[in-house]
Design a protein around this motif. Structure first.
Motif, PDB file in Angstrom:
ATOM      1  N   HIS A  12       1.171  -0.857   0.004  1.00 37.07           N
ATOM      2  CA  HIS A  12       0.193   0.221   0.083  1.00 37.07           C
ATOM      3  C   HIS A  12       1.196   1.027  -0.080  1.00 37.07           C
ATOM      4  O   HIS A  12       1.794   1.502   0.854  1.00 37.07           O
ATOM      5  CB  HIS A  12      -1.153   0.276   1.325  1.00 37.07           C
ATOM      6  N   ILE A  13       0.778   2.288  -1.112  1.00 39.42           N
ATOM      7  CA  ILE A  13       1.790   2.996  -1.223  1.00 39.42           C
ATOM      8  C   ILE A  13       0.929   4.659  -1.618  1.00 39.42           C
ATOM      9  O   ILE A  13      -0.029   4.268  -2.587  1.00 39.42           O
ATOM     10  CB  ILE A  13       2.532   3.225  -1.899  1.00 39.42           C
ATOM     11  N   ARG A  14       0.820   5.324   0.110  1.00 32.70           N
ATOM     12  CA  ARG A  14      -0.320   5.711  -0.418  1.00 32.70           C
ATOM     13  C   ARG A  14      -1.526   6.196  -0.522  1.00 32.70           C
ATOM     14  O   ARG A  14      -2.105   4.858  -0.650  1.00 32.70           O
ATOM     15  CB  ARG A  14       0.270   7.675  -1.259  1.00 32.70           C
ATOM     16  N   GLY A  38      10.823 -13.459 -14.479  1.00 27.87           N
ATOM     17  CA  GLY A  38       9.958 -12.969 -14.498  1.00 27.87           C
ATOM     18  C   GLY A  38      10.417 -11.489 -14.954  1.00 27.87           C
ATOM     19  O   GLY A  38      11.981 -11.239 -14.459  1.00 27.87           O
ATOM     20  N   ALA A  39      10.055 -10.237 -15.588  1.00 34.62           N
ATOM     21  CA  ALA A  39      10.421  -9.151 -16.089  1.00 34.62           C
ATOM     22  C   ALA A  39      10.505  -8.637 -14.690  1.00 34.62           C
ATOM     23  O   ALA A  39       9.716  -8.440 -13.804  1.00 34.62           O
ATOM     24  CB  ALA A  39       8.874  -9.278 -17.167  1.00 34.62           C
ATOM     25  N   ASN A  40      11.383  -7.239 -15.167  1.00 31.48           N
ATOM     26  CA  ASN A  40      11.974  -6.460 -14.383  1.00 31.48           C
ATOM     27  C   ASN A  40      10.133  -5.875 -13.854  1.00 31.48           C
ATOM     28  O   ASN A  40       8.924  -5.597 -14.037  1.00 31.48           O
ATOM     29  CB  ASN A  40      11.454  -5.021 -15.099  1.00 31.48           C
ATOM     30  N   GLY A  41      10.012  -5.739 -11.984  1.00 31.18           N
ATOM     31  CA  GLY A  41       8.531  -4.910 -11.627  1.00 31.18           C
ATOM     32  C   GLY A  41       7.865  -6.438 -11.200  1.00 31.18           C
ATOM     33  O   GLY A  41       6.909  -6.650 -10.991  1.00 31.18           O
ATOM     34  N   ALA A  42       7.933  -7.294 -11.612  1.00 30.99           N
ATOM     35  CA  ALA A  42       7.218  -8.828 -11.546  1.00 30.99           C
ATOM     36  C   ALA A  42       7.063  -9.460 -10.065  1.00 30.99           C
ATOM     37  O   ALA A  42       6.317 -10.307 -10.290  1.00 30.99           O
ATOM     38  CB  ALA A  42       8.240  -9.919 -12.441  1.00 30.99           C
ATOM     39  N   GLY A  43       8.297  -8.659  -9.294  1.00 32.30           N
ATOM     40  CA  GLY A  43       7.535  -9.309  -7.718  1.00 32.30           C
ATOM     41  C   GLY A  43       8.638 -10.865  -7.273  1.00 32.30           C
ATOM     42  O   GLY A  43       8.804 -10.971  -6.204  1.00 32.30           O
ATOM     43  N   LYS A  44       9.918 -10.747  -8.280  1.00 29.60           N
ATOM     44  CA  LYS A  44      11.167 -11.497  -7.844  1.00 29.60           C
ATOM     45  C   LYS A  44      11.401 -11.251  -6.419  1.00 29.60           C
ATOM     46  O   LYS A  44      12.098 -12.067  -5.636  1.00 29.60           O
ATOM     47  CB  LYS A  44      12.076 -11.914  -8.990  1.00 29.60           C
ATOM     48  N   SER A  45      12.032 -10.132  -6.445  1.00 34.12           N
ATOM     49  CA  SER A  45      13.337  -9.705  -5.185  1.00 34.12           C
ATOM     50  C   SER A  45      11.904  -9.485  -3.634  1.00 34.12           C
ATOM     51  O   SER A  45      12.496  -9.784  -2.422  1.00 34.12           O
ATOM     52  CB  SER A  45      13.566  -8.140  -5.386  1.00 34.12           C
ATOM     53  N   THR A  46      10.951  -9.365  -4.166  1.00 38.78           N
ATOM     54  CA  THR A  46      10.027  -9.413  -3.174  1.00 38.78           C
ATOM     55  C   THR A  46       9.745 -10.756  -3.004  1.00 38.78           C
ATOM     56  O   THR A  46       9.793 -11.240  -1.556  1.00 38.78           O
ATOM     57  CB  THR A  46       8.451  -8.899  -3.499  1.00 38.78           C
ATOM     58  N   LEU A  47       9.427 -11.511  -3.506  1.00 36.52           N
ATOM     59  CA  LEU A  47       9.810 -13.206  -3.336  1.00 36.52           C
ATOM     60  C   LEU A  47      10.189 -13.543  -2.803  1.00 36.52           C
ATOM     61  O   LEU A  47      10.245 -14.216  -1.230  1.00 36.52           O
ATOM     62  CB  LEU A  47       9.185 -14.306  -4.524  1.00 36.52           C
ATOM     63  N   MET A  48      11.771 -13.446  -3.041  1.00 30.67           N
ATOM     64  CA  MET A  48      13.216 -13.903  -2.034  1.00 30.67           C
ATOM     65  C   MET A  48      12.916 -12.424  -0.746  1.00 30.67           C
ATOM     66  O   MET A  48      12.816 -13.587  -0.061  1.00 30.67           O
ATOM     67  CB  MET A  48      14.278 -12.718  -2.982  1.00 30.67           C
ATOM     68  N   ARG A  49      12.340 -11.821  -0.735  1.00 34.91           N
ATOM     69  CA  ARG A  49      12.421 -11.644   0.373  1.00 34.91           C
ATOM     70  C   ARG A  49      11.510 -12.304   2.084  1.00 34.91           C
ATOM     71  O   ARG A  49      11.496 -12.258   2.870  1.00 34.91           O
ATOM     72  CB  ARG A  49      12.009 -10.060   0.970  1.00 34.91           C
ATOM     73  N   LEU A  50      10.232 -12.425   1.010  1.00 36.93           N
ATOM     74  CA  LEU A  50       9.260 -13.327   1.793  1.00 36.93           C
ATOM     75  C   LEU A  50      10.210 -14.705   2.034  1.00 36.93           C
ATOM     76  O   LEU A  50       9.695 -15.380   3.207  1.00 36.93           O
ATOM     77  CB  LEU A  50       8.055 -13.122   1.069  1.00 36.93           C
TER      78      LEU A  50
HETATM   79  N1  LIG Z   1       8.747  -2.168  -0.174  1.00 41.37           N
HETATM   80  C1  LIG Z   1       8.221  -1.475  -1.375  1.00 41.37           C
HETATM   81  N2  LIG Z   1       7.048  -0.404  -0.900  1.00 41.37           N
HETATM   82  C2  LIG Z   1       5.904  -0.676  -2.790  1.00 41.37           C
HETATM   83  N3  LIG Z   1       6.610  -1.325  -3.514  1.00 41.37           N
HETATM   84  C3  LIG Z   1       7.112  -1.927  -3.823  1.00 41.37           C
HETATM   85  C4  LIG Z   1       8.047  -2.595  -2.145  1.00 41.37           C
HETATM   86  N4  LIG Z   1       8.896  -3.846  -3.090  1.00 41.37           N
HETATM   87  C5  LIG Z   1       8.698  -3.212  -4.254  1.00 41.37           C
HETATM   88  N5  LIG Z   1       7.704  -3.164  -4.601  1.00 41.37           N
HETATM   89  C6  LIG Z   1       7.293  -2.946  -5.408  1.00 41.37           C
HETATM   90  O1  LIG Z   1       5.850  -4.235  -6.265  1.00 41.37           O
HETATM   91  C7  LIG Z   1       6.562  -4.661  -7.790  1.00 41.37           C
HETATM   92  C8  LIG Z   1       7.336  -6.212  -7.653  1.00 41.37           C
HETATM   93  O2  LIG Z   1       8.851  -5.222  -7.324  1.00 41.37           O
HETATM   94  P1  LIG Z   1      10.055  -6.179  -6.831  1.00 41.37           P
HETATM   95  O3  LIG Z   1      11.507  -5.391  -6.655  1.00 41.37           O
HETATM   96  O4  LIG Z   1       9.868  -7.538  -5.994  1.00 41.37           O
HETATM   97  O5  LIG Z   1       9.915  -6.969  -8.830  1.00 41.37           O
HETATM   98  P2  LIG Z   1      11.127  -7.761  -9.420  1.00 41.37           P
HETATM   99  O6  LIG Z   1      11.029  -9.266 -10.247  1.00 41.37           O
HETATM  100  O7  LIG Z   1      12.120  -8.211  -8.510  1.00 41.37           O
HETATM  101  O8  LIG Z   1      12.195  -6.962 -10.569  1.00 41.37           O
HETATM  102  P3  LIG Z   1      13.327  -6.275 -10.588  1.00 41.37           P
HETATM  103  O9  LIG Z   1      13.493  -7.545 -12.396  1.00 41.37           O
HETATM  104  O10 LIG Z   1      13.035  -4.443 -11.642  1.00 41.37           O
HETATM  105  O11 LIG Z   1      14.406  -5.887 -10.233  1.00 41.37           O
HETATM  106  C9  LIG Z   1       6.736  -3.704  -7.884  1.00 41.37           C
HETATM  107  O12 LIG Z   1       6.036  -2.674  -8.750  1.00 41.37           O
HETATM  108  C10 LIG Z   1       7.809  -2.695  -7.250  1.00 41.37           C
HETATM  109  O13 LIG Z   1       7.689  -1.459  -7.279  1.00 41.37           O
END
Ligand SMILES: Nc1ncnc2c1ncn2[C@@H]1O[C@H](COP(=O)(O)OP(=O)(O)OP(=O)(O)O)[C@@H](O)[C@H]1O
Length: 220
Positions: A12-14, A38-50
């Motif tokens: 949730h961003i604003r 996954g493409a840029n922004g697909a959520g890979k790093s988020t998944l990794m953090r989880l």
């Molecule tokens: N802390 C956060 N707060 C709000 N939005 C976030 C946060 N972290 C990630 N996002 C959003 O979540 C989505 C997934 O981001 P993430 O960094 O996981 O993607 P990614 O697949 O790793 O991208 P890339 O290949 O560009 O590194 C993006 O739309 C990003 O803007």
């Protein structure tokens, strides 16, 4: 084992809401080497953090019976005002390791020269990644999480990383994110593609990289 049970993540961003993925259920077992495409922004790093447990799911449950590294990559996990050596000592204490032994290993592995005794804020992104890689390899985790870091450093460093990761992979698990298909093919057996908030698993990493490539071509 790391088990995702019906996991969803929304930021949730604003006034804006971003659902990154929803209803993911899967298991990572000892001995797995999983590459995530996954493409840029697909959520890979988020998944990794989880997976690492440094962030919580919005709903669902993540269960871990394996110790996991933090996601090793370009994003910094260090206290920037401390030196690389002091960060290594601090982390050694958290994980109950001998600080001198860990420091010696990291100094030798990361090859930062005099910068090892300088504050981390003075490091380049690549130097940061070398320190992160060295510190995490010094600790015997059951599962290593690698976010693009193998591109860090020169040829010699890459060979060291490769040897160390291949060795760790034999006894544990590896989850890797990379935009480079060759890197994933080199390190991983199984593959998954994160697309449109869903994660699809493939028996081989070759299938996963091929599907990802097709999806990318279609989007272009
Ligand atoms: N802390 C956060 N707060 C709000 N939005 C976030 C946060 N972290 C990630 N996002 C959003 O979540 C989505 C997934 O981001 P993430 O960094 O996981 O993607 P990614 O697949 O790793 O991208 P890339 O290949 O560009 O590194 C993006 O739309 C990003 O803007």
């Amino acid at each position: 084992m790391i088990e995702f049970d019906d996991v969803s993540k929304t930021y949730h961003i604003r006034k804006f809401e971003k659902q990154v993925f929803s209803h993911l259920s899967f298991t990572i077992n000892p001995g797995d080497s999983l590459g995530i495409c996954g493409a840029n922004g697909a959520g890979k790093s988020t998944l990794m953090r989880l997976i690492a447990g440094v962030e919580s799911p919005t709903s669902g449950r993540v269960t871990r019976t394996m110790t996991t590294s933090w996601p090793i990559g370009y994003s910094s996990c260090f206290q920037a005002s401390l030196t690389g050596a002091d960060n290594a000592r601090f982390i050694a204490r958290i994980y109950g390791q001998d600080a001198d032994v860990l420091c010696d290993y990291v100094e030798d592995f990361a090859q930062l020269g005099p910068y090892f005794h300088q504050p981390v804020y003075s490091y380049s992104a690549g130097m940061n990644a070398r320190l992160a890689f060295g510190v995490s390899l010094a600790i015997n985790f059951d599962c290593y999480l690698v976010d693009e870091v193998t591109a860090a450093g020169d040829e010699r460093f890459r060979i060291r990383c490769e040897e160390a990761l291949m060795h760790r992979k034999q006894n544990g698990a590896l989850v890797m994110i990379s935009h480079d298909a060759n890197t994933l093919l080199q390190y991983c057996d199984r593959g998954a593609v994160l697309y449109g908030g869903s994660l699809t698993f493939y028996d081989t990493i070759a299938e996963a990289t091929e599907v990802h490539h097709r999806l990318q071509s279609r989007a272009a």
